[in-house]
Design a protein around this motif. Sequence first.
Motif, PDB file in Angstrom:
ATOM      1  N   UNK A 131       0.822  -1.196   0.000  1.00  0.00           N
ATOM      2  CA  UNK A 131       0.000   0.000   0.000  1.00  0.00           C
ATOM      3  C   UNK A 131       0.861   1.252   0.000  1.00  0.00           C
ATOM      4  N   UNK A 132       0.409   2.278   0.715  1.00  0.00           N
ATOM      5  CA  UNK A 132       1.168   3.538   0.726  1.00  0.00           C
ATOM      6  C   UNK A 132       2.329   3.510   1.730  1.00  0.00           C
ATOM      7  N   UNK A 133       2.537   2.336   2.371  1.00  0.00           N
ATOM      8  CA  UNK A 133       3.749   2.158   3.165  1.00  0.00           C
ATOM      9  C   UNK A 133       3.608   2.295   4.663  1.00  0.00           C
ATOM     10  N   UNK A 134       2.384   2.260   5.191  1.00  0.00           N
ATOM     11  CA  UNK A 134       2.200   2.430   6.632  1.00  0.00           C
ATOM     12  C   UNK A 134       2.957   1.402   7.461  1.00  0.00           C
ATOM     13  N   UNK A 135       2.861   0.123   7.090  1.00  0.00           N
ATOM     14  CA  UNK A 135       3.564  -0.913   7.848  1.00  0.00           C
ATOM     15  C   UNK A 135       5.061  -0.852   7.604  1.00  0.00           C
ATOM     16  N   UNK A 136       5.455  -0.554   6.378  1.00  0.00           N
ATOM     17  CA  UNK A 136       6.886  -0.435   6.082  1.00  0.00           C
ATOM     18  C   UNK A 136       7.529   0.658   6.926  1.00  0.00           C
ATOM     19  N   UNK A 137       6.822   1.761   7.104  1.00  0.00           N
ATOM     20  CA  UNK A 137       7.335   2.859   7.932  1.00  0.00           C
ATOM     21  C   UNK A 137       7.547   2.397   9.367  1.00  0.00           C
ATOM     22  N   UNK A 138       6.549   1.696   9.923  1.00  0.00           N
ATOM     23  CA  UNK A 138       6.665   1.216  11.306  1.00  0.00           C
ATOM     24  C   UNK A 138       7.806   0.220  11.442  1.00  0.00           C
ATOM     25  N   UNK A 139       7.955  -0.670  10.468  1.00  0.00           N
ATOM     26  CA  UNK A 139       9.033  -1.654  10.516  1.00  0.00           C
ATOM     27  C   UNK A 139      10.389  -0.965  10.453  1.00  0.00           C
ATOM     28  N   UNK A 140      10.524   0.005   9.557  1.00  0.00           N
ATOM     29  CA  UNK A 140      11.801   0.710   9.431  1.00  0.00           C
ATOM     30  C   UNK A 140      12.133   1.464  10.711  1.00  0.00           C
TER      31      UNK A 140
END
Length: 391
Positions: free
Chosen positions: A105-114
């Motif tokens: 998606x727009x990266x919500x989970x990727x942001x939290x993981x990073x």
Amino acid sequence: MNDLAPLLTPEGRALLDEVRDTDPAHELAVATRLRREHPADLVSAALGQARLRQRAVAKFGAEDARRMFFTPNGVEQSTRASVAAYRARRFRELGVASVADLCCGIGGDAIALARAGIRVLAVDRDPLTAAAARANADALGLADMIEVRQADVTEVDTAGHDAVFVDPARRGGRGRVFDPEAYSPPLSWAVEAARTASRAAALKVAPGIPHEAVPADAEAEWISDGGDVKEAVLWFGSGQEAAVRATLLPGPRTLLSRGLPDPAVRPPGRYLYEPDGAVVRSHLVAEVAEELDGGLIDPTIAYVTADEHRPTPYATAYELTDRLPFNVKKLKALLRERRVGTLTVKKRGSAVEPEELRRKVLPKPHGTESVTVFLTRVAGAPTMLLGHPVR
């Protein structure tokens, strides 16, 4: 505008800053003024992005939302930041250092993981969505931790990552999809992808997923935030295979299944407990009832009753004052007699619509008292239980 690139230019970014706090009621006047100096489609795109950012504040907080880029579906379907941060912590606790985030998606989970120190390969097949994810990683200073790739997730090699996270699309042309095999990609594909992960995997699924659809080698977790059920997650490699848990945020507070039998049914006592939605969805009402030394008011209703008050994070307690057979006229007379001005209507096991009942029984305030009425069944009979939240 189906391309974010113009908004990423100096002119586009300046426009975004200028329209950031635009009141929707004043959009036309603002657009008319700005179109004298900027291309009309760029002005429209900036105003549209401002609206999306305003909507996204509830999920991402004002500081992040005002810097991020969104699509309409991205705002609607992205994970709430608090839930994504919790999941990222779980991955970190499992020793995960890198995650393939499929259907990012727009990266919500990727942001939290990073932000949890985990390197991310974020994949989405939609070009605009992938562009938003890439722009968000850059906007939040996480581009060195997040690689965004526009691709079909079923064709991506995840072998170089410790873990896999899959968030399949659960909406089709006709709205929400309830059959897990109608997800895109299907749940069966996601499960096989999860099983190939070297360390751990998580699959985000709808909270209403049937328990029989949960694989035997997965841990099932239902998550609520502020009392609202947000999602269910199937975990692989968590060391809790076949376990069921309800997690409540903020906290987190986690309730684990102990395989208890259904609670006994008993008449309403002095207190009524309304279990959190995550507890109900995870079928852990029995665990809460045991904690409260309580029982059910009806074998089919997830309300727990007890004679003593015991504080618990997993249910909201109410002190009961009245038990009546369902009768609109009697309720209306009682509210008038008690000088009630504020009425809260809750229901489980009743076909009556709360708003409709509220209009009928309390068309105008009678005073300053407040009451909560539960429309439910007791031993199979339609019943009204009246009470007040325990403070």
